[in-house]
Design a protein around this motif. Sequence first.
Motif, mmCIF file in Angstrom:
data_model
loop_
_atom_site.group_PDB
_atom_site.id
_atom_site.type_symbol
_atom_site.label_atom_id
_atom_site.label_comp_id
_atom_site.label_asym_id
_atom_site.label_seq_id
_atom_site.Cartn_x
_atom_site.Cartn_y
_atom_site.Cartn_z
ATOM 1 N N ASP A 1 17.595 15.626 126.915
ATOM 2 C CA ASP A 1 17.736 13.689 126.680
ATOM 3 C C ASP A 1 16.452 12.814 127.535
ATOM 4 O O ASP A 1 15.612 12.679 127.719
ATOM 5 C CB ASP A 1 19.061 13.522 127.806
ATOM 6 C CG ASP A 1 19.387 11.935 126.437
ATOM 7 O OD1 ASP A 1 18.873 11.123 126.072
ATOM 8 O OD2 ASP A 1 20.961 12.112 126.787
ATOM 9 N N GLU A 2 16.456 12.452 125.713
ATOM 10 C CA GLU A 2 15.063 11.008 125.693
ATOM 11 C C GLU A 2 14.831 9.911 126.940
ATOM 12 O O GLU A 2 14.192 9.886 127.569
ATOM 13 C CB GLU A 2 14.959 10.244 124.746
ATOM 14 C CG GLU A 2 13.956 11.683 123.423
ATOM 15 C CD GLU A 2 13.990 10.989 122.464
ATOM 16 O OE1 GLU A 2 13.679 9.993 122.354
ATOM 17 O OE2 GLU A 2 13.318 11.749 121.292
ATOM 18 N N ARG A 3 16.380 9.981 127.344
ATOM 19 C CA ARG A 3 16.709 9.022 128.222
ATOM 20 C C ARG A 3 16.776 9.157 129.593
ATOM 21 O O ARG A 3 16.330 8.325 130.864
ATOM 22 C CB ARG A 3 17.673 8.087 128.464
ATOM 23 C CG ARG A 3 17.851 7.227 126.813
ATOM 24 C CD ARG A 3 19.407 7.187 125.765
ATOM 25 N NE ARG A 3 20.599 8.609 126.387
ATOM 26 C CZ ARG A 3 22.077 8.619 125.554
ATOM 27 N NH1 ARG A 3 22.749 7.322 125.840
ATOM 28 N NH2 ARG A 3 22.085 9.677 125.271
ATOM 29 N N PRO B 1 15.902 10.574 133.215
ATOM 30 C CA PRO B 1 14.236 10.489 134.338
ATOM 31 C C PRO B 1 13.829 12.064 133.992
ATOM 32 O O PRO B 1 12.028 12.263 134.280
ATOM 33 C CB PRO B 1 14.644 10.272 135.181
ATOM 34 C CG PRO B 1 15.844 8.409 135.369
ATOM 35 C CD PRO B 1 16.150 10.486 133.754
ATOM 36 N N VAL B 2 13.917 12.408 133.837
ATOM 37 C CA VAL B 2 13.646 14.600 133.845
ATOM 38 C C VAL B 2 13.597 14.787 132.604
ATOM 39 O O VAL B 2 13.649 16.739 132.218
ATOM 40 C CB VAL B 2 14.557 14.947 134.857
ATOM 41 C CG1 VAL B 2 14.336 14.698 136.348
ATOM 42 C CG2 VAL B 2 15.872 15.361 134.426
ATOM 43 N N PHE B 3 13.611 14.402 131.350
ATOM 44 C CA PHE B 3 13.152 14.342 130.108
ATOM 45 C C PHE B 3 11.602 15.546 129.680
ATOM 46 O O PHE B 3 10.224 15.160 130.393
ATOM 47 C CB PHE B 3 12.834 12.893 129.346
ATOM 48 C CG PHE B 3 12.806 13.477 127.887
ATOM 49 C CD1 PHE B 3 13.561 14.929 126.555
ATOM 50 C CD2 PHE B 3 11.404 13.164 127.156
ATOM 51 C CE1 PHE B 3 13.399 14.891 126.047
ATOM 52 C CE2 PHE B 3 10.976 13.610 126.200
ATOM 53 C CZ PHE B 3 12.279 14.495 124.979
ATOM 54 N N GLY B 4 12.115 16.227 129.003
ATOM 55 C CA GLY B 4 10.814 17.469 128.954
ATOM 56 C C GLY B 4 10.240 18.035 130.414
ATOM 57 O O GLY B 4 9.955 19.080 129.718
ATOM 58 N N VAL B 5 11.105 17.923 130.824
ATOM 59 C CA VAL B 5 10.488 19.046 132.142
ATOM 60 C C VAL B 5 11.420 20.194 131.875
ATOM 61 O O VAL B 5 12.288 20.293 131.477
ATOM 62 C CB VAL B 5 11.167 18.278 133.730
ATOM 63 C CG1 VAL B 5 11.382 19.862 134.820
ATOM 64 C CG2 VAL B 5 10.991 17.210 133.803
ATOM 65 N N ALA B 6 11.063 21.340 132.321
ATOM 66 C CA ALA B 6 11.274 22.975 132.269
ATOM 67 C C ALA B 6 12.678 22.933 132.971
ATOM 68 O O ALA B 6 12.250 22.753 133.925
ATOM 69 C CB ALA B 6 10.040 23.823 132.721
ATOM 70 N N HIS B 7 13.404 23.475 132.429
ATOM 71 C CA HIS B 7 14.630 23.851 132.585
ATOM 72 C C HIS B 7 14.703 24.762 134.546
ATOM 73 O O HIS B 7 15.198 23.871 135.344
ATOM 74 C CB HIS B 7 15.970 24.672 132.201
ATOM 75 C CG HIS B 7 17.076 24.651 132.884
ATOM 76 N ND1 HIS B 7 17.455 26.249 133.655
ATOM 77 C CD2 HIS B 7 18.296 24.095 132.830
ATOM 78 C CE1 HIS B 7 18.455 25.514 134.443
ATOM 79 N NE2 HIS B 7 19.557 24.412 133.669
ATOM 80 N N GLU B 8 13.751 25.268 134.171
ATOM 81 C CA GLU B 8 13.405 25.925 135.939
ATOM 82 C C GLU B 8 12.827 25.326 137.178
ATOM 83 O O GLU B 8 12.950 25.529 137.926
ATOM 84 C CB GLU B 8 12.853 27.546 135.696
ATOM 85 C CG GLU B 8 11.162 27.432 135.437
ATOM 86 C CD GLU B 8 11.892 26.934 133.649
ATOM 87 O OE1 GLU B 8 10.247 27.173 133.233
ATOM 88 O OE2 GLU B 8 12.691 27.283 133.238
ATOM 89 N N GLU B 9 12.831 24.539 136.319
ATOM 90 C CA GLU B 9 11.644 23.288 137.617
ATOM 91 C C GLU B 9 12.361 22.060 138.056
ATOM 92 O O GLU B 9 12.422 21.448 138.921
ATOM 93 C CB GLU B 9 10.984 22.661 136.562
ATOM 94 C CG GLU B 9 8.941 23.788 136.206
ATOM 95 C CD GLU B 9 8.470 24.391 137.461
ATOM 96 O OE1 GLU B 9 7.971 23.555 138.589
ATOM 97 O OE2 GLU B 9 8.572 25.220 137.983
ATOM 98 N N ILE C 1 23.975 8.761 130.798
ATOM 99 C CA ILE C 1 23.678 9.086 130.112
ATOM 100 C C ILE C 1 24.475 10.182 129.253
ATOM 101 O O ILE C 1 23.569 9.506 127.821
ATOM 102 C CB ILE C 1 21.952 9.648 130.437
ATOM 103 C CG1 ILE C 1 21.299 8.646 131.307
ATOM 104 C CG2 ILE C 1 21.146 9.942 128.942
ATOM 105 C CD1 ILE C 1 19.893 8.791 131.857
ATOM 106 N N ALA C 2 25.117 10.464 129.295
ATOM 107 C CA ALA C 2 25.281 11.651 128.530
ATOM 108 C C ALA C 2 26.681 11.035 127.507
ATOM 109 O O ALA C 2 26.744 11.479 126.735
ATOM 110 C CB ALA C 2 26.205 12.834 128.957
ATOM 111 N N GLY C 3 27.206 10.166 127.765
ATOM 112 C CA GLY C 3 28.514 9.935 127.447
ATOM 113 C C GLY C 3 29.338 9.896 127.517
ATOM 114 O O GLY C 3 30.657 9.426 127.126
ATOM 115 N N ALA C 4 29.470 11.116 128.615
ATOM 116 C CA ALA C 4 30.548 11.582 128.582
ATOM 117 C C ALA C 4 30.662 12.222 130.261
ATOM 118 O O ALA C 4 29.344 12.393 130.326
ATOM 119 C CB ALA C 4 31.133 12.745 127.483
#
Length: 744
Positions: A539-541, A543-551, A577-580
């Motif tokens: 999710d671009e909104r 703060p951890v957008f783009g971080v590898a899941h395992e990180e 952020i997810a809205g739900a």
Amino acid sequence: MTTGVIGKPLPRVDGRAKVSGSARYAADFNQPGQVYAVIVSATVGLGRVTDIDSTAIEVMPGIIAVITHRNAPRLAYDEHKSYIDPAVGERLHVLQDDRVRFYGQPVAIVVADTLDRAERAAAALNIAYEAERPIVDPLERNVEPIVPEAATREGSWVHADSSRGDPDGALASAPAKLDEAYDIARENHNPMEPHATVAAWAGDRLTLWSKSQFVVNEQAEIAAIFGIPVANVQVICPFIGGAFGTSLRTWPHVTLAAMAARQVGRAVKLVLTRKQMFFTTGHRPRTLQRVALGAAPDGKLVSLIHEGSGETSRYEEFIEALTNASGYMYSCPNVRTEYRLRPLDIGTPNHMRGPGEASGIFALECAMDELAYALAIDPVELRRRNEPAIDEAENKPFSSRSLMKCYDVGSDRFGWANRTYEPRSMRDGRLLIGMGVASASYPAYQAPASARVRLRADGSAEVEVAASDMGPGTYTSMTQVAAEMLGLTLEQVHFRLGRSDYPPAPSHGGSWTMASVGSAIRAACLAVKTEAARRAVVDERSPVFGVAHEEVEWVDGRARRRGDAAPGPSYGELVTIAGAPIEAEASSGRDPEIAKRYSMHAFGAVFAEVAVDPDVGTIRVRRAVGAYGIGRVVNPRLARSQCTGGMIGGIGMALMERTVLDPRDGRPVNAHMADYLVPVNLDIPMLEAHFVEEVDPHVNPLGVKGLGEIALVGMAPAIANAVFHATGKRVRTLPIRIEDVLSV
């Protein structure tokens, strides 16, 4: 990072609800337009109903229906057996024929607009019987023990027969030997809350507000009985006022409440009387046992033979682990166990706190004490000399075994070293003082369970499981597990149980709730954190957008890049952020490969001091100390409360509890709290429970072992051994009564 909530002696999160009266039990769920049902119980112990004359009561004010086998609907009674039900036989088909199989069997149900009117009509209902004499005493000459069929099946947790070495030959040649018989009376559970069910139909859908330790099984059982889809039945039970096993099965009153509600087209409340709870909701079976021990002069066991039998009904084979512990408790090369059933004209017995082990270990531990005196060896020392290195019955290591540590802690706390060895050697004025000891053990079970966790925008978490809570503190301990795993405070976790539409859980019994449900909650918490991280990194909104899941790692309920010192988004922020709400469900169960490799049990050592009045024979427990190896302790305050309750139950088993049946008709003659004695405040002495440090990485992901059962298991033999030490008289029957020691 976690909050360190597990291991803290926190107060009950549901305490305020219970003391304020806002906690609702089964009978509290009154429904609009509700009517009342009362069961009419058979007054013969065997035979058949020949006539029911309801004309006089049908015209009484407020009477809505009188339901008997003559006008009751024919129910489907489709096949349904959970592990809690006897594997052999068929449950009672209530009001489906004219046969009476045991005293107190439901033979009619009266429905009225008030409870008072229903009770008056039920008492006035005229029923005629063709009576036969029931057999209710397992010692009657024509009662033949049978091999329990289920105990001969591959994979059974109870074994009809087991043997290693040459126990009979070793016993015959042993330098020291004893061979004694033990008789333990039938007991009834008698919790504070009676069995109750409120039943309401909406079309073909049924809701049951019912006292149940196993809501998903009650749902499936009633669906099978009525031949309707399981999804059409909802069982609700948020609180239980004590049970001790009596609500594990779905008894006939639940069926009758649902039957009556469908018949009259209104919600029906049915509450059993205290007397009726002695008839149709199970009991601890009377058991007859023989223990023979052979030993070398140094106390090392060379032979152990344990034979036992328990009563059961004629229509079901109830089995319990009566002789199991004798295979692994002590080191011995020659062991034989035998377990049999004695079918009687009684209702089917049921699991009661410490089922099997409480009765079987009583006989074993009394025999060990007797052997200690025969060899002039301290009873604690005799047990040390026979401590096994592995489970010799299964030929595999214990996942952990801290019995000797328990004896170290218990001996020190109790002051065992101050005890003089000889019987009748200790006095307090004219009172005879005795000190006794016994080992305790109970399997460390784990059953498959599931849980659901839901993260909300306010930063809180909801946890749902179809578990039950009969009083040990399940609400609190499960909240602690979730808070620990999510990095939240207790106030931020809302734990819910007691609904059959929640993720399934096993029965609330067998000391496996924390191991099973707690492990499922742990798994669900890990799953919801994974789901939250998965959503956050895409999710671009976020703060951890783009971080590898395992990180992504979680610290105090916040997600951040692994190694990043800056606090990341909280659960609430990610949900916003997810809205739900973010939700996940997960399951947990024991790895069968681990179970094959290790023998898993909890162990304990129990010490008791009694005072016996030699003039009138009264016996009072003055103090008791229990030390237990139960793995990780989630909440020491709750754990000690559990142990105290179990020890009190052991006092009842040792000195008070005994259900007496009239041999003429099988009627329980003391089916009330005036004559069925249980410990009250004046009977409860100073009780201490201690826990040895024990780390078990194999038993389950939380490293916990149950303690609800084990705390009762060793108490009765410790008391019986203390009575011998005080009086010099060995009593091998329970309960020990005044007349048993008057001759001292």
